[in-house]
Design an enzyme around this catalytic site. Structure first.
Site, short mmCIF file in Angstrom:
data_model
loop_
_atom_site.label_atom_id
_atom_site.label_comp_id
_atom_site.label_asym_id
_atom_site.label_seq_id
_atom_site.Cartn_x
_atom_site.Cartn_y
_atom_site.Cartn_z
N TYR A 1 -2.26 -0.60 10.43
CA TYR A 1 -2.19 -0.97 9.02
C TYR A 1 -0.88 -0.48 8.40
O TYR A 1 -0.21 -1.22 7.67
CB TYR A 1 -3.39 -0.36 8.30
CG TYR A 1 -3.48 -0.67 6.82
CD1 TYR A 1 -3.84 -1.93 6.38
CD2 TYR A 1 -3.20 0.31 5.87
CE1 TYR A 1 -3.93 -2.22 5.02
CE2 TYR A 1 -3.29 0.04 4.51
CZ TYR A 1 -3.66 -1.23 4.10
OH TYR A 1 -3.75 -1.50 2.76
N SER B 1 0.86 -1.18 0.00
CA SER B 1 0.00 0.00 0.00
C SER B 1 0.89 1.23 0.00
O SER B 1 2.07 1.17 0.37
CB SER B 1 -0.90 0.01 1.24
OG SER B 1 -1.68 1.19 1.30
#
Length: 272
Positions: free
Chosen positions: A168, A154
């Site tokens: 995350y 990501s």
């Protein structure tokens, strides 16, 4: 193999995180299958992974599917063994599992309020799933002196972050660190390791705010799972044999702009 570097005939791929028909994992599996790879897919939910397998077989693909909770190391190794028994040696691994898991609430809290258990859970589903599965496929790749390992990472963590994203971002940052070490240690065995780093991609787990944010990128819309899958297929191809240890951003140019959250152009001005 043929002279076409994007013909995957004779190659076997394992793609994790294939439960959603609108997810990056399934988009990658579908594209690799359309490029003639045999594909093994997995998810934590039986009906979902079987539905994805039926769809792929309907397109004529050679498919193996299995339910597995990849946070469990034993299940990860059993998955790889079963996939290799069904299809042959796994030469391409796409680690797309993570972020969310059916029946488990997403982790989101300011760093100072983040519970250790919540951080550990994110590390389990996002980082350690990739850790277990990659370790399971590596011996065969080393023996055959060929492999393509892809992490669906990501921009959050490796490049940027946002309030409430500590868990995350930490997991995805760790994924890229792991990827680079694999690339360094196993390059001489013909194995490459790379990450794709999506930005605002329209998936089943996207929130309305995330989809709206995609409209403020230079491209002016969220990306699609198929657009991420195209990069995955390139990095898995023969053409990418000299690309390793890299994290490649797919974010519609979002990171290159200084102003965010505003419309920079008149919608009617096609010359801008």
């Amino acid at each position: 193999m043929t002279n076409n570097p994007f013909d995957f005939t004779g190659r076997n791929a394992l793609v994790t995180g294939c439960g959603s028909d609108k997810g990056i994992g399934f988009a990658a599996a579908r594209l690799l299958a359309r490029l003639s790879a045999s594909v093994a897919i997995t998810s934590t939910t039986a009906e979902r992974v079987e539905a994805r397998a039926v769809e792929l077989r309907g397109d004529g693909a050679s498919v193996f599917s299995r339910v597995a909770d990849l946070t469990d190391r034993g299940q990860a190794f059993e998955l790889v063994a079963a996939a290799q028994e069904a299809l042959g040696p796994v030469e391409i691994l796409v680690n797309a599992a993570g972020m969310v898991q059916t029946g488990i609430a997403p982790v989101g809290a300011p760093f100072g309020e983040l519970e250790p258990e919540a951080l550990q859970r994110e590390l389990e589903i996002t980082l350690k799933t990739a850790f277990h599965t990659t370790q399971a496929v590596l011996p065969t790749m080393v023996e055959r002196r060929y492999g393509r390992i892809l992490m669906v990472s990501s921009v959050t963590g490796p490049y940027v972050t946002a309030p409430g994203s500590a868990a995350y971002a930490t997991a995805k940052g760790g994924m890229d660190g792991m990827m680079r070490t694999i690339a360094f240690e196993y390059g001489r065995f013909g194995i490459t390791a790379n990450s794709v780093a999506p930005g605002w991609i329209a998936t089943a787990s996207s929130t309305p705010d995330e989809l709206a944010a995609g409209h403020h990128t230079p491209i002016g819309r969220p990306g699609t799972p198929d657009e991420v899958a195209g990069l995955i297929a390139y990095l898995a191809s023969e053409s990418a044999g000299y690309v390793t240890g890299q994290s490649v951003v797919v974010d519609g140019g979002n990171m290159i702009q200084e102003p965010h959250g505003v419309d920079l152009y008149d919608a009617d001005d096609s010359t801008t």
